[in-house]
Write a protein that holds these residues in place. Structure first.
Motif, short mmCIF file in Angstrom:
data_model
loop_
_atom_site.label_atom_id
_atom_site.label_comp_id
_atom_site.label_asym_id
_atom_site.label_seq_id
_atom_site.Cartn_x
_atom_site.Cartn_y
_atom_site.Cartn_z
N LEU A 317 0.92 -1.26 0.12
CA LEU A 317 0.04 -0.02 0.03
C LEU A 317 0.81 1.29 0.09
N ILE A 318 2.00 1.02 0.88
CA ILE A 318 2.68 2.45 0.91
C ILE A 318 3.37 2.53 -0.44
N ALA A 319 4.03 1.37 -1.15
CA ALA A 319 4.62 1.46 -2.40
C ALA A 319 3.79 2.11 -3.60
N PHE A 320 2.37 1.65 -3.28
CA PHE A 320 1.42 2.11 -4.59
C PHE A 320 1.23 3.65 -4.19
N THR A 321 1.05 4.18 -2.94
CA THR A 321 0.88 5.43 -2.90
C THR A 321 1.97 6.11 -3.43
N ALA A 322 3.09 5.83 -3.04
CA ALA A 322 4.40 6.79 -3.48
C ALA A 322 4.36 6.66 -4.92
N LEU A 323 4.36 5.57 -5.70
CA LEU A 323 4.14 5.47 -6.85
C LEU A 323 3.00 6.49 -7.73
N TYR A 324 1.66 6.39 -6.93
CA TYR A 324 0.92 7.07 -7.56
C TYR A 324 1.11 8.81 -7.53
N TRP A 325 1.86 9.31 -6.60
CA TRP A 325 2.20 10.54 -6.42
C TRP A 325 3.42 10.78 -7.41
N ILE A 326 4.06 9.97 -7.76
CA ILE A 326 5.35 10.09 -8.79
C ILE A 326 4.65 10.03 -9.95
N SER A 327 4.02 9.00 -10.43
CA SER A 327 3.60 8.48 -11.88
C SER A 327 2.36 9.73 -12.32
N ASP A 328 1.17 9.34 -11.62
CA ASP A 328 -0.02 9.97 -11.90
C ASP A 328 -0.17 11.55 -11.56
N MET A 329 0.47 11.83 -10.52
CA MET A 329 0.29 13.34 -10.03
C MET A 329 1.48 14.23 -10.52
N ALA A 330 2.63 13.82 -10.14
CA ALA A 330 3.87 14.52 -10.54
C ALA A 330 4.27 14.23 -12.22
N ARG A 331 3.66 13.04 -12.90
CA ARG A 331 3.71 12.92 -14.33
C ARG A 331 5.28 12.50 -14.69
N LYS A 332 5.72 11.68 -13.83
CA LYS A 332 7.20 11.30 -14.02
C LYS A 332 6.93 9.60 -14.10
N ALA A 333 6.03 9.03 -14.92
CA ALA A 333 6.04 7.69 -15.31
C ALA A 333 7.14 7.39 -16.50
N HIS A 334 7.72 8.34 -17.05
CA HIS A 334 8.70 7.88 -17.85
C HIS A 334 9.97 7.40 -17.03
N TRP A 335 10.01 7.86 -15.83
CA TRP A 335 11.25 7.42 -15.06
C TRP A 335 11.21 5.77 -15.11
N PHE A 336 10.18 5.03 -15.28
CA PHE A 336 10.27 3.67 -15.14
C PHE A 336 9.97 3.07 -16.55
N ASN A 337 10.35 3.62 -17.92
CA ASN A 337 10.28 3.06 -18.93
C ASN A 337 10.95 1.70 -19.12
N PRO A 338 11.99 1.65 -18.70
CA PRO A 338 12.91 0.39 -18.95
C PRO A 338 11.98 -0.83 -18.40
N VAL A 339 11.18 -0.69 -17.41
CA VAL A 339 10.70 -1.75 -16.68
C VAL A 339 9.09 -1.91 -17.19
N LYS A 340 8.43 -1.04 -17.88
CA LYS A 340 7.22 -0.73 -18.10
C LYS A 340 6.61 -2.13 -18.73
N PRO A 341 7.15 -2.69 -19.62
CA PRO A 341 6.45 -3.82 -20.29
C PRO A 341 6.28 -5.08 -19.19
N ALA A 342 6.86 -4.94 -18.24
CA ALA A 342 6.71 -6.11 -17.26
C ALA A 342 5.21 -5.71 -16.58
N GLY A 343 4.59 -4.58 -16.59
CA GLY A 343 3.41 -4.03 -15.90
C GLY A 343 2.21 -4.61 -16.92
N THR A 344 2.55 -4.82 -18.09
CA THR A 344 1.38 -4.92 -19.04
C THR A 344 1.49 -6.45 -19.86
N ASP A 345 2.46 -6.85 -19.85
CA ASP A 345 2.86 -8.08 -20.38
C ASP A 345 3.57 -9.07 -19.34
N THR A 346 2.87 -8.91 -18.12
CA THR A 346 3.35 -9.77 -16.69
C THR A 346 3.43 -11.21 -16.83
#
Length: 404
Positions: A317-346
């Motif tokens: 839960l803590i990890a999700f909340t932190a990621l939400y503020w980083i990716s969805d609120m601060a719009r920094k999802a691109h920081w995680f581009n190298p691992v993004k495929p693991a989230g959709t092709d898990t």
């Protein structure tokens, strides 16, 4: 008598994809592949590995699997709302849930048999077994393009089924002189996910967004998690599979469902700060529950203790909340581009190590000892995990995408 139906969540907040969930899933899968490769290393910190059975404690590897179960639950309200928005009935949703659960159970059982395979009696090594199984899984559950003729799709799926049936028939496990036939010795990681998903998804379908029902279900399975080690679960319930009756696995997934539903409610009101405060309070309460219950049954992944359930739920839960503020609120999802495929092709990513290990074995690729030791070895395992992610991404680009 008039019946008042619960109002479903608004489509605007229920079916929107949340980047933080995808990123959390991606990071968890990368960690899963990473820790699963630690067996190949030596002289690495003990806190990275699984804590042995009977020991009170938890390493990084003991956090990954429960995090994934929690994320499975988090995805459910969005997935079910999305299917409902496309017109799926409850009966159709139940059918989808059953089909997906059965697929995960089948995969889990085949991989489990590979762990005790007798290479000489079966005619193949465990590496070959896992790889052939993975090929069959892809043939059966690949999301084939709509432009592909139906006869071709059915033919490839039938080929996958034939491969699995053949493997089950020729399988021999155990030691020479005491060979065993193919059987569900235990459910494996994917099978445990399948059982947890089955219960959490069915609860989510019939709860229809009603938070009280979701919380009640989580409380019931958390109580089972307490009752199981205390041997207080009534004997008639023992006919249920242990991953369900012990309560812990299902409670992890249902915890994710509750957090996702709360997320939907707060997002509909655009109350990010209030949501963060509520999530912080929930995390503190979960940690307190973990501390309290640890004195009775310890903190153990292998024993699936209540303390492990509560603490890992809080961490995720803590990890999700932190990621939400980083990716969805601060719009920094691109920081995680190298691992993004693991989230959709898990799931595809999860299958990649089998192919990579076999390729290294066929090529007789023996890495120098320094590359398998200490910090350099850890870097090697990280690169191994990332290569698996990139392999899954490459397969997706050529039309291979698992969809259960």
């Amino acid at each position: 008598m008039e019946t008042i139906e619960p109002r479903p969540a608004a489509p605007s907040d229920s079916v929107t994809r949340v980047r933080a969930i995808d990123l959390l899933r991606a990071l968890t899968m990368v960690l899963m592949v990473f820790v699963n490769d630690l067996w190949s290393l030596k002289d690495i910190p003990a806190w990275l590995e699984h804590v042995p059975r009977g020991v009170d404690g938890m390493g990084l590897a003991d956090v990954v699997f429960p995090a994934f179960l929690f994320i499975v639950g988090m995805s459910l309200p969005f997935a079910i709302d999305s299917r409902r928005s496309k017109g799926d009935s409850d009966l159709q949703l139940v059918g989808h849930v059953l089909g997906r659960s059965i697929a995960l159970l089948i995969m889990g059982v085949f991989f489990v048999n590979g762990e005790t395979l007798n290479a000489g009696a079966t005619g193949m090594t465990a590496l070959v077994w896992d790889t052939v199984c993975s090929v069959a899984f892809i043939l059966i559950w690949n999301a084939y393009p709509r432009t592909m003729p139906q006869w071709s799709q059915r033919g490839l799926k039938a080929l996958g089924v034939f491969i699995l049936l053949t493997l089950a028939f020729i399988y021999r496990g155990g030691e020479d002189g005491h060979l065993e036939r193919f059987a569900p010795h235990w459910w494996g990681i994917l099978g445990l996910i399948g059982w947890s998903y089955l219960v959490a998804a069915l609860v989510t379908v019939f709860a229809r967004g009603r938070l009280a029902i979701l919380i009640g279900a989580w409380a019931a399975f958390s109580l089972l998690s307490l009752a199981w080690p205390a041997k207080l679960v009534p004997a008639p319930l023992h006919i249920l599979p242990e991953p369900i009756i012990d309560g812990t696995m299902t409670a992890l997934s249902l915890g994710g469902v509750i957090i996702a539903r709360l997320f939907q409610i707060f997002q509909a009101k655009n109350e990010n700060w209030r949501m963060t405060l509520v999530f912080a309070v929930i995390a503190i309460l979960l940690i307190a529950l973990s501390i309290y219950t640890r004195q009775f049954w310890g903190l153990s992944k292998l024993a699936a203790t209540p303390a492990w359930l509560f603490l890992c739920s809080a961490f995720t839960l803590i990890a999700f909340t932190a990621l939400y503020w980083i990716s969805d609120m601060a719009r920094k999802a691109h920081w995680f581009n190298p691992v993004k495929p693991a989230g959709t092709d898990t799931l595809l990513c999860y299958l990649m190590p089998a192919f990579l290990y076999l390729a290294m074995d066929v090529a007789s690729l023996d890495l120098p000892a320094p590359w398998l030791t200490g910090g350099i070895g850890l870097f090697k395992s990280l690169i191994f995990a990332l290569v698996c992610v990139w392999m899954a991404s490459a397969l997706r680009r050529i039309g291979i995408r698992l969809k259960l």
